[in-house]
Design a protein around this motif. Structure first.
Motif, short mmCIF file in Angstrom:
data_model
loop_
_atom_site.label_atom_id
_atom_site.label_comp_id
_atom_site.label_asym_id
_atom_site.label_seq_id
_atom_site.Cartn_x
_atom_site.Cartn_y
_atom_site.Cartn_z
N GLN A 18 -0.94 20.28 3.62
CA GLN A 18 -0.92 19.51 2.59
C GLN A 18 0.44 19.44 1.87
OE1 GLN A 18 -3.49 20.29 -0.73
NE2 GLN A 18 -3.17 18.60 -1.82
N PRO A 19 1.14 18.40 1.53
CA PRO A 19 0.50 17.10 1.61
C PRO A 19 1.10 16.18 2.63
CG PRO A 19 2.32 17.05 0.09
CD PRO A 19 2.38 18.60 0.86
N ALA A 39 -5.10 -0.61 -1.35
CA ALA A 39 -5.59 -1.77 -0.78
C ALA A 39 -4.42 -1.94 0.57
CB ALA A 39 -5.90 -3.03 -1.33
N ASN A 40 -3.43 -1.73 0.18
CA ASN A 40 -2.44 -1.79 1.27
C ASN A 40 -1.98 -0.67 2.48
OD1 ASN A 40 -1.28 -4.09 -0.09
ND2 ASN A 40 -0.09 -2.96 -1.65
N GLY A 41 -2.91 0.32 2.26
CA GLY A 41 -2.94 1.22 3.19
C GLY A 41 -2.02 2.57 2.73
N ASP A 42 -1.27 2.37 1.71
CA ASP A 42 -0.17 3.68 1.23
C ASP A 42 -1.25 4.64 0.85
OD1 ASP A 42 2.29 2.80 1.56
OD2 ASP A 42 1.72 1.28 -0.23
N LEU A 43 -0.98 5.77 1.62
CA LEU A 43 -1.77 7.05 1.20
C LEU A 43 -1.03 7.94 0.38
CD1 LEU A 43 -3.06 7.58 4.97
CD2 LEU A 43 -4.01 6.28 3.16
N THR A 44 -1.83 8.89 -0.45
CA THR A 44 -1.29 9.94 -1.07
C THR A 44 -2.10 11.14 -0.89
OG1 THR A 44 -2.21 8.86 -3.20
CG2 THR A 44 0.17 8.45 -2.73
N ASN A 45 -1.88 12.35 -1.53
CA ASN A 45 -2.53 13.09 -1.80
C ASN A 45 -3.24 13.79 -0.48
OD1 ASN A 45 -1.87 13.45 -4.76
ND2 ASN A 45 -3.76 11.83 -4.73
N GLY A 46 -2.72 13.47 0.46
CA GLY A 46 -3.53 13.81 1.97
C GLY A 46 -3.44 15.38 2.06
#
Length: 548
Positions: free
Chosen positions: A338-339, A316-323
């Motif tokens: 990636q990643p 919900a804070n906008g932290d992205l992982t596994n992009g």
């Protein structure tokens, strides 16, 4: 590309031919029998009935054969029998026709709809006559492009539901060009809350790859005033702290689709030179945790066209992982990069600021984006000085689209060599997914292409294969042969939003583009499209066309 002839005599010849084509098209309206279609989805002229908000943004050609920006936003009233009985549109064409607001749509305008949902039409005003192509997903929504010899562009068409008031908060995304006569690309995103016509909010700008301090996280004030009929409004955005004085005070006409979705077009005089148009959706205060997909387009750090798409996991804070990112930077294509991830994303009052590591627009360094969550998706803008990417992110609710039935498609972008904009409108039927491109054809349909007016291809065959990733991630590839078009086909990388909505980027070496395809239903309920269509790519509109 085969650009338009640059001489005035050639321009007059094209104008005459277009006028003749318009007359013939108007004469044919009221019957869909003249539009060839291999797929019968049950559409016809009766599916376009009522008052619709139309919006098209793109480029056209002025009397000196220079490519310049333009936008059209307004309403048309269709009678369900091939006639357009009225409407009102704004035309913003600062390098050519000028800025013309409140233009009446003549009753000599018209349209026709084929059985597959593809349609053609003519929009007649006292300023100019425009031909357009469209494809319906239902009686309430469609994808539309300009389709004449003087310009190209893409947008949407949505049934209009008047409102009694505008309240609450909206997040917006607008794109176009700045002032000064050079038509440098400009993008802005933000959000505002309405209280008795007054607005307070936050806004970010990227002006020709210039952003950061003095352009981001700015305090937005002004007004949005709804008209008496509940179908349109006016807006005044005030940003006294922006370092570029031409952006400190901007005026817009606002066209109401419904209480959750508004269309904006700048109505400042031609001397202002700024052209901005786009969408506003009901604001959402935070991102939805889970997997999201995204598509962005615009310019890299050297001003070349770039498109990027992919998916990531977000909180919900906008932290992205596994992009996972795919991109096409001026014809240089990298797939499955990636990643990428974020560091210390912040979301405050409905504005998220993300620093992406491992992401690329053709170059490698951390990139900074502003994201404003909304009911139509996240409104996304690059806010560093390493490029200008703008687009949308979407919460993903499915990892495959329905492998049966019809789909409406729009592609918009530009050629990587000399030339300019390209826009496609298409319809196809989807079959069972393939596991490789050696499998059977599973996409069949028709496609119309406008290559900046120099190549108008109507009813080209679309024959293709789509192959989803082996992992259930919603990503996949499309290879299509489209006879008669500039490239003879396209290669797309797609990302499923839900079972009926898919966004994509073009990964051909000679074309950089983005787009969307959506499931069709001729008997669908009369509700406007709720998701964000792709923001029109930022392009350097100025530049002379070469003679043939």
């Amino acid at each position: 590309m085969n650009p338009l002839a640059s001489t005035k005599s050639a321009g007059r010849l094209l104008m005459a031919l277009t006028a003749i084509a318009s007359i013939l098209l108007i004469a044919s309206c009221g019957s869909s029998s003249s539009l060839t279609t291999p797929n019968r989805q049950g559409f016809g002229d009766g599916n376009l009935s009522g008052t619709y908000v139309i919006s098209i943004s793109g480029t056209d050609v002025n009397s000196s054969s220079f490519i310049v920006p333009f936008a059209i936003v307004g309403t048309i009233t269709a009678n369900g029998k091939g006639g357009i009985t009225g409407g009102t549109v704004d035309i913003n064409d600062p390098g050519n026709l000028g800025v013309h607001t409140g233009q009446a749509v003549s009753s000599s305008s018209g349209y026709q709809v084929a059985q597959d949902g593809r349609g053609t039409g003519t929009l007649v005003t006292s300023v100019a006559t425009f031909n357009f192509d469209f494809v319906l997903t239902s009686a309430s929504h469609g994808l539309i492009s300009r389709f004449d010899s003087f310009g190209a562009g893409s947008g949407t068409i949505d049934i209009q539901t008047p409102v009694t008031s505008l309240t609450g908060s909206y997040a917006f995304s607008l794109s176009g060009t700045d002032s000064g006569g050079n038509f440098n690309p400009l993008g802005t995103v933000g959000a505002f809350t309405l209280s008795s016509n007054s607005i307070t909010g936050t806004e970010d700008f990227n002006d020709d790859l210039t952003s950061g301090a003095g352009f981001t996280g700015l305090t937005l004030t002004g007004q949005v005033v709804l008209g008496a009929g509940g179908t349109s409004a006016t807006a005044h955005f005030i940003n006294t702290s922006v370092v570029d004085a031409s952006l400190a005070s901007l005026n817009f006409d606002v066209w109401v689709i419904d209480s959750t979705h508004l269309k904006f077009i700048e109505n400042d005089t031609v001397n202002s030179g700024v052209l901005l148009a786009g969408d506003a959706f009901t604001q959402v205060t935070s991102l939805s945790a889970g997997q999201l997909v995204f598509v962005l387009s615009g310019l890299d750090g050297t001003g070349n066209p770039v498109a990027a798409g992919g998916y990531a996991t977000t909180d919900a804070n906008g932290d992205l992982t596994n992009g996972v990112e795919d991109y096409n930077d001026n014809g240089t294509v990298v797939l499955g990069k990636q990643p990428f991830s974020t560091t210390s994303a912040t979301c405050v009052a409905g504005r998220c600021q993300l620093t992406l590591n491992g992401f690329s627009n053709g170059a490698s360094q951390p990139f900074v984006f502003a994201v404003y969550p909304s009911s139509g998706g996240g409104q996304v803008l690059e806010i560093d000085s390493f490029g200008l990417l703008q687009g949308a992110s979407y919460s993903q609710s499915a990892t495959s689209f329905t492998g049966s039935g019809g789909y409406a498609l729009n592609l918009t972008g530009q050629n990587t060599g000399p030339g300019g904009e390209v826009d496609d409108i298409a319809q196809f039927n989807a079959g069972t997914p393939d596991t490789s491109f050696t499998g059977p054809q599973n996409m069949t349909g028709s496609l119309d292409e406008n290559d900046l007016g120099s190549l108008l291809t109507t009813t080209s065959s679309l024959k293709g294969i789509y192959v989803p990733d082996t992992a259930p991630d919603g990503r996949g590839s499309i290879s299509s042969t489209n006879s008669g078009t500039l490239l003879g086909g396209f290669t797309l990388q797609y990302y499923v939003v839900d079972s009926s909505t898919v966004v994509f980027i073009d990964v051909d070496s000679a074309q950089v583009a983005v787009g969307i395809f959506q499931a069709q239903g001729a008997s669908g309920s009369a509700a406007a499209q709720s998701r964000m269509a792709i923001v029109h790519p930022a392009v350097r509109a100025h530049g002379a066309l070469r003679s043939k």
